[in-house]
Design a protein around this motif. Sequence first.
Motif, PDB file in Angstrom:
ATOM      1  N   ALA A 135       0.814  -1.212   0.000  1.00  0.00           N
ATOM      2  CA  ALA A 135       0.000   0.000   0.000  1.00  0.00           C
ATOM      3  C   ALA A 135       0.854   1.272   0.000  1.00  0.00           C
ATOM      4  O   ALA A 135       0.418   2.305  -0.508  1.00  0.00           O
ATOM      5  N   VAL A 136       2.061   1.219   0.545  1.00  0.00           N
ATOM      6  CA  VAL A 136       2.911   2.406   0.618  1.00  0.00           C
ATOM      7  C   VAL A 136       3.729   2.598  -0.654  1.00  0.00           C
ATOM      8  O   VAL A 136       3.979   3.715  -1.087  1.00  0.00           O
ATOM      9  N   TYR A 137       4.135   1.528  -1.281  1.00  0.00           N
ATOM     10  CA  TYR A 137       4.937   1.651  -2.505  1.00  0.00           C
ATOM     11  C   TYR A 137       4.058   2.154  -3.644  1.00  0.00           C
ATOM     12  O   TYR A 137       2.998   1.600  -3.895  1.00  0.00           O
ATOM     13  N   PRO A 138       4.489   3.191  -4.361  1.00  0.00           N
ATOM     14  CA  PRO A 138       3.648   3.786  -5.408  1.00  0.00           C
ATOM     15  C   PRO A 138       3.690   2.992  -6.723  1.00  0.00           C
ATOM     16  O   PRO A 138       4.028   3.516  -7.786  1.00  0.00           O
ATOM     17  N   LEU A 139       3.328   1.719  -6.655  1.00  0.00           N
ATOM     18  CA  LEU A 139       3.385   0.868  -7.845  1.00  0.00           C
ATOM     19  C   LEU A 139       2.397   1.298  -8.922  1.00  0.00           C
ATOM     20  O   LEU A 139       2.531   0.898 -10.078  1.00  0.00           O
ATOM     21  N   GLY A 140       1.403   2.108  -8.560  1.00  0.00           N
ATOM     22  CA  GLY A 140       0.416   2.560  -9.529  1.00  0.00           C
ATOM     23  C   GLY A 140       0.718   3.911 -10.140  1.00  0.00           C
ATOM     24  O   GLY A 140      -0.003   4.372 -11.022  1.00  0.00           O
ATOM     25  N   ALA A 141       1.787   4.548  -9.727  1.00  0.00           N
ATOM     26  CA  ALA A 141       2.128   5.879 -10.246  1.00  0.00           C
ATOM     27  C   ALA A 141       2.703   5.777 -11.658  1.00  0.00           C
ATOM     28  O   ALA A 141       3.424   4.834 -11.980  1.00  0.00           O
ATOM     29  N   SER A 142       2.393   6.748 -12.487  1.00  0.00           N
ATOM     30  CA  SER A 142       2.839   6.699 -13.883  1.00  0.00           C
ATOM     31  C   SER A 142       4.362   6.740 -14.007  1.00  0.00           C
ATOM     32  O   SER A 142       4.939   6.053 -14.852  1.00  0.00           O
ATOM     33  N   ASP A 143       5.043   7.526 -13.163  1.00  0.00           N
ATOM     34  CA  ASP A 143       6.504   7.581 -13.257  1.00  0.00           C
ATOM     35  C   ASP A 143       7.146   6.272 -12.790  1.00  0.00           C
ATOM     36  O   ASP A 143       8.147   5.830 -13.349  1.00  0.00           O
ATOM     37  N   VAL A 144       6.563   5.620 -11.793  1.00  0.00           N
ATOM     38  CA  VAL A 144       7.073   4.322 -11.343  1.00  0.00           C
ATOM     39  C   VAL A 144       6.824   3.275 -12.420  1.00  0.00           C
ATOM     40  O   VAL A 144       7.687   2.436 -12.688  1.00  0.00           O
ATOM     41  N   ASP A 145       5.661   3.344 -13.062  1.00  0.00           N
ATOM     42  CA  ASP A 145       5.371   2.442 -14.174  1.00  0.00           C
ATOM     43  C   ASP A 145       6.430   2.603 -15.272  1.00  0.00           C
ATOM     44  O   ASP A 145       6.950   1.609 -15.789  1.00  0.00           O
ATOM     45  N   ALA A 146       6.788   3.838 -15.585  1.00  0.00           N
ATOM     46  CA  ALA A 146       7.808   4.084 -16.613  1.00  0.00           C
ATOM     47  C   ALA A 146       9.166   3.534 -16.177  1.00  0.00           C
ATOM     48  O   ALA A 146       9.885   2.925 -16.987  1.00  0.00           O
ATOM     49  N   LEU A 147       9.533   3.738 -14.909  1.00  0.00           N
ATOM     50  CA  LEU A 147      10.801   3.205 -14.405  1.00  0.00           C
ATOM     51  C   LEU A 147      10.814   1.679 -14.458  1.00  0.00           C
ATOM     52  O   LEU A 147      11.806   1.072 -14.882  1.00  0.00           O
ATOM     53  N   LEU A 148       9.713   1.058 -14.047  1.00  0.00           N
ATOM     54  CA  LEU A 148       9.651  -0.405 -14.065  1.00  0.00           C
ATOM     55  C   LEU A 148       9.657  -0.949 -15.485  1.00  0.00           C
ATOM     56  O   LEU A 148      10.307  -1.958 -15.770  1.00  0.00           O
ATOM     57  N   ARG A 149       8.942  -0.293 -16.396  1.00  0.00           N
ATOM     58  CA  ARG A 149       8.942  -0.737 -17.803  1.00  0.00           C
ATOM     59  C   ARG A 149      10.349  -0.664 -18.388  1.00  0.00           C
ATOM     60  O   ARG A 149      10.797  -1.589 -19.063  1.00  0.00           O
ATOM     61  N   ALA A 150      11.052   0.423 -18.129  1.00  0.00           N
ATOM     62  CA  ALA A 150      12.423   0.559 -18.636  1.00  0.00           C
ATOM     63  C   ALA A 150      13.316  -0.527 -18.031  1.00  0.00           C
ATOM     64  O   ALA A 150      14.123  -1.143 -18.738  1.00  0.00           O
ATOM     65  N   PHE A 151      13.165  -0.768 -16.743  1.00  0.00           N
ATOM     66  CA  PHE A 151      13.925  -1.809 -16.051  1.00  0.00           C
ATOM     67  C   PHE A 151      13.663  -3.183 -16.680  1.00  0.00           C
ATOM     68  O   PHE A 151      14.593  -3.938 -16.977  1.00  0.00           O
ATOM     69  N   LEU A 152      12.407  -3.500 -16.909  1.00  0.00           N
ATOM     70  CA  LEU A 152      12.040  -4.807 -17.469  1.00  0.00           C
ATOM     71  C   LEU A 152      12.450  -4.927 -18.936  1.00  0.00           C
ATOM     72  O   LEU A 152      12.869  -5.994 -19.382  1.00  0.00           O
ATOM     73  N   GLU A 153      12.360  -3.847 -19.689  1.00  0.00           N
ATOM     74  CA  GLU A 153      12.781  -3.870 -21.091  1.00  0.00           C
ATOM     75  C   GLU A 153      14.279  -4.123 -21.226  1.00  0.00           C
ATOM     76  O   GLU A 153      14.726  -4.701 -22.210  1.00  0.00           O
ATOM     77  N   ARG A 154      15.050  -3.696 -20.233  1.00  0.00           N
ATOM     78  CA  ARG A 154      16.501  -3.948 -20.237  1.00  0.00           C
ATOM     79  C   ARG A 154      16.827  -5.378 -19.810  1.00  0.00           C
ATOM     80  O   ARG A 154      17.986  -5.745 -19.719  1.00  0.00           O
ATOM     81  N   GLY A 155      15.811  -6.164 -19.497  1.00  0.00           N
ATOM     82  CA  GLY A 155      16.039  -7.549 -19.099  1.00  0.00           C
ATOM     83  C   GLY A 155      15.977  -7.788 -17.608  1.00  0.00           C
ATOM     84  O   GLY A 155      16.309  -8.876 -17.140  1.00  0.00           O
ATOM     85  N   GLY A 156      15.572  -6.790 -16.851  1.00  0.00           N
ATOM     86  CA  GLY A 156      15.485  -6.937 -15.406  1.00  0.00           C
ATOM     87  C   GLY A 156      14.392  -7.907 -14.984  1.00  0.00           C
ATOM     88  O   GLY A 156      13.462  -8.188 -15.737  1.00  0.00           O
ATOM     89  N   GLU A 157      14.536  -8.428 -13.778  1.00  0.00           N
ATOM     90  CA  GLU A 157      13.549  -9.334 -13.194  1.00  0.00           C
ATOM     91  C   GLU A 157      13.030  -8.729 -11.897  1.00  0.00           C
ATOM     92  O   GLU A 157      13.801  -8.209 -11.100  1.00  0.00           O
ATOM     93  N   LEU A 158      11.724  -8.838 -11.695  1.00  0.00           N
ATOM     94  CA  LEU A 158      11.061  -8.286 -10.526  1.00  0.00           C
ATOM     95  C   LEU A 158      10.374  -9.406  -9.756  1.00  0.00           C
ATOM     96  O   LEU A 158       9.629 -10.193 -10.340  1.00  0.00           O
ATOM     97  N   ARG A 159      10.659  -9.489  -8.453  1.00  0.00           N
ATOM     98  CA  ARG A 159      10.015 -10.490  -7.595  1.00  0.00           C
ATOM     99  C   ARG A 159       9.399  -9.773  -6.401  1.00  0.00           C
ATOM    100  O   ARG A 159      10.103  -9.071  -5.680  1.00  0.00           O
ATOM    101  N   LEU A 160       8.096  -9.957  -6.223  1.00  0.00           N
ATOM    102  CA  LEU A 160       7.372  -9.366  -5.106  1.00  0.00           C
ATOM    103  C   LEU A 160       6.830 -10.474  -4.226  1.00  0.00           C
ATOM    104  O   LEU A 160       6.241 -11.434  -4.727  1.00  0.00           O
ATOM    105  N   ALA A 161       7.021 -10.333  -2.925  1.00  0.00           N
ATOM    106  CA  ALA A 161       6.429 -11.239  -1.943  1.00  0.00           C
ATOM    107  C   ALA A 161       5.566 -10.391  -1.017  1.00  0.00           C
ATOM    108  O   ALA A 161       5.964  -9.293  -0.616  1.00  0.00           O
ATOM    109  N   MET A 162       4.377 -10.889  -0.707  1.00  0.00           N
ATOM    110  CA  MET A 162       3.422 -10.119   0.094  1.00  0.00           C
ATOM    111  C   MET A 162       2.515 -11.052   0.879  1.00  0.00           C
ATOM    112  O   MET A 162       2.407 -12.233   0.548  1.00  0.00           O
ATOM    113  N   HIS A 163       1.863 -10.502   1.885  1.00  0.00           N
ATOM    114  CA  HIS A 163       0.870 -11.281   2.616  1.00  0.00           C
ATOM    115  C   HIS A 163      -0.436 -11.341   1.825  1.00  0.00           C
ATOM    116  O   HIS A 163      -1.088 -12.375   1.773  1.00  0.00           O
ATOM    117  N   ALA A 164      -0.841 -10.201   1.228  1.00  0.00           N
ATOM    118  CA  ALA A 164      -2.107 -10.132   0.492  1.00  0.00           C
ATOM    119  C   ALA A 164      -1.948  -9.228  -0.728  1.00  0.00           C
ATOM    120  O   ALA A 164      -1.281  -8.200  -0.666  1.00  0.00           O
TER     121      ALA A 164
END
Length: 159
Positions: free
Chosen positions: A38-67
Amino acid sequence: MTEPQVTRFDTRADCEAAFRACLAASHARLEMFDPDFAVYPLGASDVDALLRAFLERGGELRLAMHASAHIERHYPRFLRLLRDYGHRIECRTTDRSLAGLTDSFCIGDGVHIVRRFHSDHMRGEAALDAPAATEVPRERFAAIWEASRPGLAPTTTGL
């Protein structure tokens, strides 16, 4: 290697800024744990752009959560990202036995970290280019990951 940059924070804005800095500095792997993100701004447009660029470069994202309910209800951009890059993103939910875990962290490339000491509070610290600061949280994340199961899926059928 550059000198580690360690900053402390106690506001949401400072935590989000540290998170964005960690994303921008990471190239290969992001490992994140939070009870609900809830605190991480995963829905923000600038974070989306950062994550897309990260993933396009071949990055891997792993999230662990309770819910995953907060992500599913409030972060449609992240759900699109998951659909578009499902081959580079894996989300898991923890077992009930881990429900007592209340810290929160994001580790980038094993050398950057943003860590909140308790998920109910904003107090925490961020360290960039500090592999020693990530050592224990990396081990902790590995144990959480091992004890969790597949969660949030790119499609409603999980395919």
